[in-house]
Design a protein around this motif. Structure first.
Motif, PDB file in Angstrom:
ATOM      1  N   CYS A  31       0.776  -1.316   0.053  1.00 36.17           N
ATOM      2  CA  CYS A  31       0.127  -0.056  -0.031  1.00 36.17           C
ATOM      3  C   CYS A  31       0.796   1.347  -0.099  1.00 36.17           C
ATOM      4  CB  CYS A  31      -0.934  -0.041   1.263  1.00 36.17           C
ATOM      5  SG  CYS A  31      -2.093  -1.291   1.069  1.00 36.17           S
ATOM      6  N   TRP A  94      -1.167  -7.230   2.988  1.00 36.00           N
ATOM      7  CA  TRP A  94      -1.996  -7.051   4.169  1.00 36.00           C
ATOM      8  C   TRP A  94      -3.177  -7.006   3.446  1.00 36.00           C
ATOM      9  CZ3 TRP A  94      -5.617  -3.053   5.148  1.00 36.00           C
ATOM     10  CH2 TRP A  94      -6.142  -3.124   6.430  1.00 36.00           C
ATOM     11  N   THR A  95      -4.669  -7.684   3.942  1.00 37.93           N
ATOM     12  CA  THR A  95      -5.820  -7.569   3.335  1.00 37.93           C
ATOM     13  C   THR A  95      -6.587  -7.093   4.704  1.00 37.93           C
ATOM     14  OG1 THR A  95      -6.211 -10.035   3.784  1.00 37.93           O
ATOM     15  CG2 THR A  95      -5.950  -8.966   1.582  1.00 37.93           C
ATOM     16  N   ARG A  96      -7.835  -6.541   4.492  1.00 37.46           N
ATOM     17  CA  ARG A  96      -8.611  -6.051   5.203  1.00 37.46           C
ATOM     18  C   ARG A  96      -9.354  -7.254   6.130  1.00 37.46           C
ATOM     19  NH1 ARG A  96     -10.668  -1.366   7.371  1.00 37.46           N
ATOM     20  NH2 ARG A  96      -9.368  -0.346   5.728  1.00 37.46           N
TER      21      ARG A  96
ATOM     22  N   ASP B 119      -8.715  -1.052   1.034  1.00 33.74           N
ATOM     23  CA  ASP B 119      -9.163  -2.401   0.984  1.00 33.74           C
ATOM     24  C   ASP B 119      -8.235  -3.469  -0.076  1.00 33.74           C
ATOM     25  OD1 ASP B 119     -10.320  -4.921   1.234  1.00 33.74           O
ATOM     26  OD2 ASP B 119     -12.357  -4.554   0.590  1.00 33.74           O
ATOM     27  N   ARG B 121      -6.269  -5.488  -2.608  1.00 35.68           N
ATOM     28  CA  ARG B 121      -6.498  -6.938  -3.051  1.00 35.68           C
ATOM     29  C   ARG B 121      -5.185  -7.350  -3.915  1.00 35.68           C
ATOM     30  NH1 ARG B 121     -11.981  -7.399  -2.833  1.00 35.68           N
ATOM     31  NH2 ARG B 121     -12.530  -7.225  -0.499  1.00 35.68           N
ATOM     32  N   HIS B 161      -1.658  -5.244  -7.782  1.00 40.38           N
ATOM     33  CA  HIS B 161      -1.996  -4.954  -6.485  1.00 40.38           C
ATOM     34  C   HIS B 161      -3.010  -3.629  -6.573  1.00 40.38           C
ATOM     35  CE1 HIS B 161      -1.667  -3.325  -2.109  1.00 40.38           C
ATOM     36  NE2 HIS B 161      -1.482  -4.699  -1.956  1.00 40.38           N
ATOM     37  N   GLU B 165     -11.052  -1.709  -3.545  1.00 42.17           N
ATOM     38  CA  GLU B 165     -11.879  -2.590  -4.258  1.00 42.17           C
ATOM     39  C   GLU B 165     -12.188  -1.949  -5.645  1.00 42.17           C
ATOM     40  OE1 GLU B 165     -14.906  -4.163  -2.152  1.00 42.17           O
ATOM     41  OE2 GLU B 165     -15.490  -5.856  -3.959  1.00 42.17           O
TER      42      GLU B 165
END
Lengths: 103, 193
Positions: A31, A94-96, B119, B121, B161, B165
């Protein structure tokens, strides 16, 4: 012209600041790549582009535009290389729903 | 000293002939490099200009193989980098620049949002291109556009990545593969995830 240059410089600072905050706040390495690769590319381009504009047409501004071109080329490449290296090293994103909080 | 040094570039023409066709392709590259030298070097005396011309010629000749011949990434069409459809990039670049703007604003919004609505993914996107340079361009464009970074490309499969969402969905339904297709004049087959 000077007003536009000022706006560009301030906006550039804003995006770089957003990128830094993103690196501090986002949950994991992948992220943070988003914050680093996108905000910083646009921020540096706006900042140096604004400086070049306030400088006017000269050799110095031509060099600044070259810097912008090279940064916009190399920053996404570095982002991709870092992400790929992390993936190959086996760093799990990392995922929620994953529950555990990444570093 | 300066009088003599400005002749050194012309003596470079002897190896040029022996290189033949390949050095012809290197000629515009050499001019480009010399233009870069002119921008970067503020000194305009003969010694520095001669040094620049010599360096530009040497680099253009030494790397002429890379520029003039078809690189392995251009296969199977085998077009050289010089004969790529560069004119189509003129239409592609403003669109890409606009996407970069959107991407940065979106990431800035997510980051500054008090609740940090991420979020992330991992997505696998399949786009089949007969053209490796088109695959490379698509992968790089995905990295630059809103909320997505290409992590790996394995054949036709892109490992992407996505930060939210929505950005992942935008990629799957987006127009990017079509734009890359028109850019290279090739057809993408079997778009899907």
């Amino acid at each position: 012209m000077n007003v536009l240059a000022g706006v560009m410089i301030v906006l550039g600072f804003g995006f770089i600041l957003a990128g830094v905050i993103g690196i501090l706040r986002l949950p994991d390495f992948y992220c943070r790549l988003h914050a680093m690769g996108k905000c910083d590319t646009l921020g540096v381009a706006l900042l140096i582009g604004g400086l070049a504009m306030s400088e006017g047409f000269s050799l110095a501004s031509a060099k600044m535009l070259l810097v912008v071109a090279f940064v916009t080329l190399s920053n996404p490449t570095a982002t991709h290389a870092l992400g790929r290296a992390a993936l190959r090293a086996g760093l799990v994103p990392w995922t929620r729903t994953g529950g555990e909080k990444g570093s | 000293m300066p009088e003599r040094s400005d002749r050194t570039p012309s003596s470079q023409s002897t190896p040029t002939r022996s290189f033949g066709l390949r050095s012809l392709a290197a000629l515009p590259f050499g001019f480009l490099l010399f233009g870069l030298w002119l921008v970067l070097s503020p000194k305009r005396d003969l010694f520095h200009l001669g040094l620049g011309a010599l360096t530009a010629c040497a680099i253009a000749l030494l790397s002429g193989r890379l520029v003039g011949q078809s690189p392995p990434i251009a296969e199977p069409n085998g077009r050289s980098l010089l004969r790529m459809p560069w004119h189509r990039f003129v239409g592609y670049l403003p669109w890409l620049a606009w996407q970069v703007m959107i991407a940065s604003v979106q990431v800035a919004y997510v980051v500054l949002h008090p609740r940090l609505p991420v979020d992330p993914r991992l997505l696998r996107v399949r786009v089949r291109y007969p053209h490796t340079l088109a695959r490379l361009t698509l992968a790089n464009s995905i990295t630059l556009t809103p909320g997505t970074v290409t992590l790996d490309v394995d054949g036709d499969e892109y490992l992407v990545h996505s930060l939210t969402e929505a950005s992942g969905k935008a990629l799957e339904q987006g127009t990017m593969p079509d734009r890359v297709s028109t850019l290279f004049g090739v057809k993408a087959e079997g778009i899907g995830s």
